[in-house]
Design an enzyme around this catalytic site. Sequence first.
Site, mmCIF file in Angstrom:
data_model
loop_
_atom_site.group_PDB
_atom_site.id
_atom_site.type_symbol
_atom_site.label_atom_id
_atom_site.label_comp_id
_atom_site.label_asym_id
_atom_site.label_seq_id
_atom_site.Cartn_x
_atom_site.Cartn_y
_atom_site.Cartn_z
ATOM 1 N N ASP A 167 -36.601 -2.759 -37.033
ATOM 2 C CA ASP A 167 -36.136 -3.482 -38.208
ATOM 3 C C ASP A 167 -36.671 -2.796 -39.465
ATOM 4 O OD1 ASP A 167 -36.816 -5.775 -40.315
ATOM 5 O OD2 ASP A 167 -35.129 -6.464 -39.107
ATOM 6 N N ILE A 168 -35.804 -2.640 -40.471
ATOM 7 C CA ILE A 168 -36.236 -2.064 -41.748
ATOM 8 C C ILE A 168 -37.035 -3.110 -42.513
ATOM 9 C CG2 ILE A 168 -35.490 -1.028 -43.927
ATOM 10 C CD1 ILE A 168 -32.906 -0.182 -42.498
ATOM 11 N N ASN A 201 -31.291 -4.226 -51.107
ATOM 12 C CA ASN A 201 -30.019 -4.793 -51.556
ATOM 13 C C ASN A 201 -30.140 -5.405 -52.946
ATOM 14 O OD1 ASN A 201 -28.340 -4.137 -49.404
ATOM 15 N ND2 ASN A 201 -28.899 -5.961 -48.236
ATOM 16 N N HIS A 203 -25.510 -3.605 -52.433
ATOM 17 C CA HIS A 203 -25.197 -3.540 -51.006
ATOM 18 C C HIS A 203 -24.598 -2.201 -50.584
ATOM 19 C CE1 HIS A 203 -26.112 -7.728 -49.926
ATOM 20 N NE2 HIS A 203 -25.709 -8.022 -51.156
ATOM 21 N N ASP A 231 -26.106 -0.226 -47.560
ATOM 22 C CA ASP A 231 -25.366 0.288 -46.403
ATOM 23 C C ASP A 231 -25.713 1.751 -46.128
ATOM 24 O OD1 ASP A 231 -24.151 -2.112 -45.971
ATOM 25 O OD2 ASP A 231 -22.193 -1.532 -46.794
ATOM 26 N N GLU A 259 -30.018 -5.266 -40.580
ATOM 27 C CA GLU A 259 -30.906 -4.094 -40.553
ATOM 28 C C GLU A 259 -31.715 -4.017 -39.272
ATOM 29 O OE1 GLU A 259 -33.267 -7.395 -42.627
ATOM 30 O OE2 GLU A 259 -31.176 -6.792 -42.359
#
Length: 304
Positions: A170-171, A178, A183, A187, A214
């Site tokens: 997970d980031i 964001n 966004h 992405d 994420e």
Amino acid sequence: MDRHKDSRELNVELIEKIYDVIRYVNPIVKSDDDQITDFKINESDTHCYSFWQSNEVCKNCISMRALNENKVTMKFEYSCGKLFMVTAVPEKENNRVLELIRDVSNDHLLDNIDGLSEDLIIDKIVKLNKEIITDPLTGLYNRRFLDERMPFEIAKAYANKLSISVIMGDIDHFKDVNDNYGHVVGDQVIKEFSDLLMLAIRDYDDWIVRFGGEEFLIFLFAIDKENLIKRIEKIRENVESHVFCSDEYAIKVTASFGIYTNSEIKKDDLDKGLQFIHFADEALYLAKENGRNRCELYKLDGIN
């Protein structure tokens, strides 16, 4: 016609006239359990995917999908210069699927569809089969692929006495990316992050799923614990040192990873795919709790 002929027998005769191959398969272990028609590609091989003259499991396995969803499922498949229509009919109570396969190459099904040539239509069919199991942003596999592939991987590990490892990644603080950059940039960070993950896996045995947002799931087959931890730690270091979106911004992020590994799959483990994912997710949660930008290893008697 004998009016007293069993109606079920008549149905079988009718089906045999429509389809070239009728067989029962076990989509979990990918075996051809019972070939009803005479047609076979390879008499010595009982893998269901041998029909497609392939040495690897079909990634878009509609029979596993039919069994999971307990409903009839269809697709077109292009193989060896021929176009096939495949129908999968689940028998949930027997844990198997009736596959009905028809060669429709000469049925003119593709003639003059929206003015496209046959080659373009076949290309669209191949792309559609890929898109069904692929995340559009990253090109990684999606949750549908995970649901359909995990039972087979566990069964394969059990049969061959090999280990499996499930890693949730997970980031860290991705919401800040964001919020600060938008966004579209978010992405791009996810896309670059997925590319870094891909550097850590082998082409065939391993795979990665975009689990959601994420969060990613990495599956590694037959790797010992020491090398597993080194590999995931290397991913973490690569993420930490990478400059994301360098053409427009210089964004730095970190990532956390939860690791679950099972070196001895038992018969009772064959239906525990969701539990294995949960274990990796618990380890990821602890990595977040302990400050992020770290890896945690799950143990049945507690998490490292």
